[in-house]
Design an enzyme around this catalytic site. Structure first.
Site, PDB file in Angstrom:
ATOM      1  N   TYR A 442       0.809  -1.234   0.000  1.00 49.94           N
ATOM      2  CA  TYR A 442       0.000   0.000   0.000  1.00 49.94           C
ATOM      3  C   TYR A 442       0.837   1.276   0.000  1.00 49.94           C
ATOM      4  O   TYR A 442       2.044   1.227   0.036  1.00 49.94           O
ATOM      5  CB  TYR A 442      -1.085  -0.008   1.071  1.00 49.94           C
ATOM      6  CG  TYR A 442      -0.742  -0.050   2.533  1.00 49.94           C
ATOM      7  CD1 TYR A 442       0.518   0.176   3.033  1.00 49.94           C
ATOM      8  CD2 TYR A 442      -1.783  -0.304   3.448  1.00 49.94           C
ATOM      9  CE1 TYR A 442       0.760   0.143   4.388  1.00 49.94           C
ATOM     10  CE2 TYR A 442      -1.547  -0.336   4.809  1.00 49.94           C
ATOM     11  CZ  TYR A 442      -0.273  -0.105   5.272  1.00 49.94           C
ATOM     12  OH  TYR A 442      -0.052  -0.132   6.616  1.00 49.94           O
ATOM     13  N   GLU A 443       0.160   2.387  -0.114  1.00 52.76           N
ATOM     14  CA  GLU A 443       0.809   3.705  -0.285  1.00 52.76           C
ATOM     15  C   GLU A 443       1.702   3.721  -1.515  1.00 52.76           C
ATOM     16  O   GLU A 443       2.745   4.356  -1.525  1.00 52.76           O
ATOM     17  CB  GLU A 443       1.638   4.077   0.952  1.00 52.76           C
ATOM     18  CG  GLU A 443       0.926   4.014   2.276  1.00 52.76           C
ATOM     19  CD  GLU A 443      -0.403   4.751   2.314  1.00 52.76           C
ATOM     20  OE1 GLU A 443      -0.607   5.638   1.452  1.00 52.76           O
ATOM     21  OE2 GLU A 443      -1.234   4.444   3.169  1.00 52.76           O
ATOM     22  N   GLY A 444       1.257   3.056  -2.581  1.00 55.80           N
ATOM     23  CA  GLY A 444       2.077   2.897  -3.779  1.00 55.80           C
ATOM     24  C   GLY A 444       2.918   1.651  -3.610  1.00 55.80           C
ATOM     25  O   GLY A 444       3.777   1.611  -2.731  1.00 55.80           O
TER      26      GLY A 444
END
Lengths: 611, 611
Positions: A442-444
């Site tokens: 997550y978060e890229g």
């Protein structure tokens, strides 16, 4: 049951011995004026945080995993037993306000200390820590670009922890690719907007910890251009506040379901349905992506800290087990029992040292970036601010991806030390592995971080940020190349840094060759980030070894802490840094071998896709 | 929901094109006489197995994970919905009897085909597949060393699947170190023994699939010497059979609890309490470890297959997702939609190709070993039997450890392709990761496999087995060094094989230097196994590329299958094989950097341990 002990000694080593934080923070008027730059104060805060986290937060880690979050038919979500009480104590003790702006009730402490506290929280209980973590992200974005009216209404509540925050980006069809989101905003003509759409994977998206939840939502204002240039950021509260800050009517945003997932069970991952929900514009129309990046950069460093914290706690528990577990006989024997503690077996030591080496280098990186954030925001000299900002920009994708990859790997190796017991829930090791896995996603995703590093941060400015860092390394290498203790490390580091430059050139030249150039960047990025990560960790280990050796030479190594630093540095360069040899080869191999025949290899027809 | 499709095309390629199985099996009278060597028959069996596994076994994978096994207060265990019905169909169709001895109702098929079927079962549903898998292990040990009386009573039931089997080794304090087990056997004086003790981590240890469960139990007969030389193997049935093979009185072995674990929820991992349970000696007194190794070697290859099967199914689902998921725009565009299928992005292709390259090489290794097992057991020429046996002995730890490590890594990378969706249970990818993790741990951790390889299989016979294999590689390399297609691979392979030899020499010389020598072996083993694994996979990829190129040159590549082989081979040598460069460096670094100061680095006092 696993335990957690905050690595205070190492944190203070990095802050004071390695980074010289006292002097550096002393140069920043903001902290000087707020009386928050003092080393003794910082140390007190760390000690107090450790006490809180170890006694109030860590004991809730397994129960959070076991119980998870439960949604009722009305869309209300109950967090696991004890989560709310611990959260309230956390707020009451002022931890949510730690590095926040005093204007809004914050304590104005440096990022240096708040990021160290963040590591502790995430090591103790990552699912729990995400609730205040996401609020902090929302605070940052709103603080940076919100109107005074919004800031005055919302920030004090976010700072006190009475209200929490989220970031609502992902939609079912749009994850990495935010340019194609469909959530729409319609101007109500009264300064508010009607927000309609579905957001998924919203961490801390619904829960019972706070009386209100402040969603920061990416949506497309009607009439805006397609793609990322037509996206705006809106604040959508769960309850619309009254002017006095009390909670008013329920807004049109409902939790449609919670995801069942691999780990972080204690954090509610919500599907949020916005149905004409009232929202307020945050920042400028169509600048939503830029504004969201304020949150995302903080979130990325925060995600990196999850890798660090989980690596640390997994290592700690593996170390305790390795001392305790008797299995096989070593020659010479070290125990009078029927078998020896497994810590004596070299392969177990290899796994433990891997954990220690990655974790301590990760901590040094995280705190270096934290201090750089402080400098970027508060240094009186604009050049210094820019320099610090460039370093943060360059190293944030490494902090996110390299730290979470290493954290996951360390958790897996630490689990391995437990043998079969590592697979059993009650020992807690398998939870660390499951919890650590999300940080890579997550978060890229870490693949996206690698593209951000190589494409945006390195190549887009013609390698300027990279050259600046390379200069720092070069200087350090020249100063120490003949050093009897670290000369050998510096030598390896210097060669690798030079090769990083030439690899960058090779990929950079290919990158300029039309569309295939982009493919070459994409093909090299993940290996490149890992190579770069080793150069950064190598630099930090060489520096830590030097600082430690100086302490030893000065007769100041009372407890062997500095000796350990020098020995782990030696291990790092002997056993982990050589990964760069493989990475150099795979980067050089380029993208050609990925351009396989679609139909033959993957059974995929481009023609069908374009039809 | 994930799906599974048996990789029939690739299995047949490996069997026929690569290994020339028709000819090889034809040389073995046992299979010739049983009419089980025929290629068409083998292919039919594979097709039928694929149909069964895809329709009956694979659909139960997620339900097994969700429901798990449930134990009631009496110690009875209920398996997940559908498990029993599928098991009964499996037995009825004769799959449990596939490679078993016709004397006991088996079909006498080659290991080549049973191991391929095993891969399918494990790829479809590893937790389910462990029930028949463990029975097969018990069958093998009993078949090899049991008395005729025991064999006649038990083997037909194990072969038909009416009864299942287990292997009971681990105790709470004794995992890797079986020499310290405490379960004891007392001679009842009537040809039976009373078995008392606690065994843990017993896979398929209690369940409702069969009317009886046959436990093979390691225990120490009263008066036996200490350590591994005092351990005997006993057969302890859950119900004591009557002479006619019907089930008689309940024996004194009870499931005390089930473990809650990271994965393989559908398989019951039992704590078994033996309380004076009636047991029969299997094989010779105090030779239990040797006898158990018959099961363990089969179990180790079986565990390797779990890595293979889980890598395959994870790859298949990631491939399907990568074709389907539209995200970001590639230049040139390949889709008329708002975004392109992510399979077009090089980094996604890198992850997919990693899965394909490891999986297909693993399959080649597994089937090569399977055919070698057939040769070892049935070749009329003793020298051929020995040669095949040596190869199996040498490569079994690689099959176990390298295949499960790669399988786990492939599952993780395949999960990564799904982004956030990979973390969500319903997509099934996170289950593959959790299920794959155990393969690296049980049946001897992968660290133990590495010690087995380097210490026992390579160094103990002075490198003879290794030299034999090196000779095969050398011969292949000399034949093909100038080949326009595979010459480059052969070149890389030859250098690595040579370096493997010199690394072996270096470690071998250190190994002879007293107690520290053992530490040097222990320090190098894991990296050594991985290096060796790449040499083996490199050899197999070069051979596969050659076979495929010959087919292409002969105009026989109708569907691009052979083209794909050549391209994946190229990828393997460009992107995966270079890991050997890092491994060579870390092996050469030796054990010195692991010999850190115990107190300073680990806070561990040897003196306390020895006090």
């Amino acid at each position: 049951m696993p335990s957690y002990k905050a690595p205070l000694r190492d944190m203070k080593f990095v802050m004071q011995d390695l980074l010289g934080a006292g002097e550096q923070l002393g140069a920043l008027p903001f902290y000087r004026d707020n009386d928050t730059a003092d080393t003794d104060l910082l140390n007190q805060v760390l000690d107090e945080a450790a006490r809180f986290v170890e006694t109030e937060v860590a004991p809730l880690n397994q129960v959070g995993d076991r119980e998870g979050c439960v949604r009722d038919e009305h869309g209300n979500v109950k967090t696991p037993s004890g989560f709310k009480a611990a959260y309230q104590k956390y707020c009451a003790a002022g931890w949510t306000a730690l590095d926040a702006d005093p204007t809004y009730g914050g304590q104005g402490m440096p990022h240096l200390v708040s990021i160290a506290v963040n590591e502790m929280v995430t090591g103790a209980n990552v699912a729990w820590g995400m609730y205040p973590g996401l609020s902090h992200g929302a605070y940052s974005a709103l603080h940076a670009v919100g109107t005074d009216e919004l800031k005055n209404l919302y920030l004090p509540k976010l700072v006190s922890g009475e209200w929490s925050g989220t970031m609502c980006l992902t939609e079912p069809h749009a994850g990495t690719d935010l340019g194609i989101i469909r959530t729409k905003a319609t101007d109500n003509g009264d300064g508010t907007y009607a927000i309609t759409g579905t957001k998924i994977f919203i961490s801390a998206g619904e829960h019972d910890l706070t009386e209100n939840i402040v969603h920061l939502v990416l949506a497309r204002l009607e009439g805006s251009p397609k793609g990322t240039k037509g996206i705006s950021l809106f604040l959508v509260p769960k309850f619309i506040p009254n002017a006095d800050g009390s909670v008013g009517e329920r807004n049109g945003v409902v939790c449609g379901s919670l995801e069942h997932k691999m780990g972080i069970h204690g954090n509610a991952t919500a599907v949020l349905n916005f149905d004409g929900a009232r929202g307020w514009l945050v920042g400028e129309v169509n600048k939503g992506m830029n504004h969201m990046f304020i949150m995302m950069n903080a979130a990325r460093l925060g995600t990196g800290l999850q890798g660090l914290g989980l690596g640390e706690v997994a290592y700690q528990n593996a170390l305790a087990y390795a001392k305790d577990r008797l299995q096989m006989r070593h020659e010479p024997r070290v125990s009078g029992e029927e078998a020896d503690p497994i810590i004596i077996h070299p392969d177990v030591r290899r796994m433990l040292l891997t954990g220690k080496a990655y974790t301590e280098a990760g901590r040094a990186l995280a705190l270096w970036l934290a201090l750089s954030l402080d400098t970027e925001q508060h240094h009186p000299d604009e050049a210094k601010r820019k320099e610090a900002g460039d370093l943060v920009a360059l190293l944030t994708p490494i902090a996110k991806a390299f730290m979470t990859d290493n954290g996951f790997n360390v958790a897996v190796q630490s689990q391995q030390i437990f043998g079969g017991h590592g697979y059993i829930a009650e020992w807690g090791m398998e939870q660390f592995v499951r919890d650590a896995r999300i940080g890579q996603i997550y978060e890229g995703t870490n693949g996206i971080q690698a593209l951000d590093l190589l494409g945006r941060k390195v190549l887009m400015d013609g390698g300027k940020k990279l050259q600046k860092l390379a200069g720092t390394l070069q200087e350090f290498a020249e100063e120490n190349e003949g050093d009897e203790h670290i000369g050998e490390y510096v030598n390896q580091l210097g060669k690798a840094a030079q090769q990083l430059g030439s690899l960058t050139m090779v990929v950079g030249q290919k990158a300029m060759q039309g569309p295939e150039g982009a493919d070459e960047v994409n093909a090299a990025a993940v290996d490149y980030l890992r190579y770069f990560g080793h150069v950064v960790y190598g630099y930090l280990w060489a520096r830590m070894a030097k600082v430690a050796q100086d302490k030893i030479d000065a007769g100041q190594d009372k407890d062997g802490f500095y000796l350990a630093k020098t020995q782990v540095a030696r291990f790092y360069f002997a056993k982990l840094f050589p990964e760069t040899k493989a990475l150099a080869a795979t980067i050089k191999a380029g993208g050609e071998t990925l351009a396989v025949d679609d139909q033959a290899v993957f059974g995929w027809e481009r023609a069908l896709a374009t039809a």
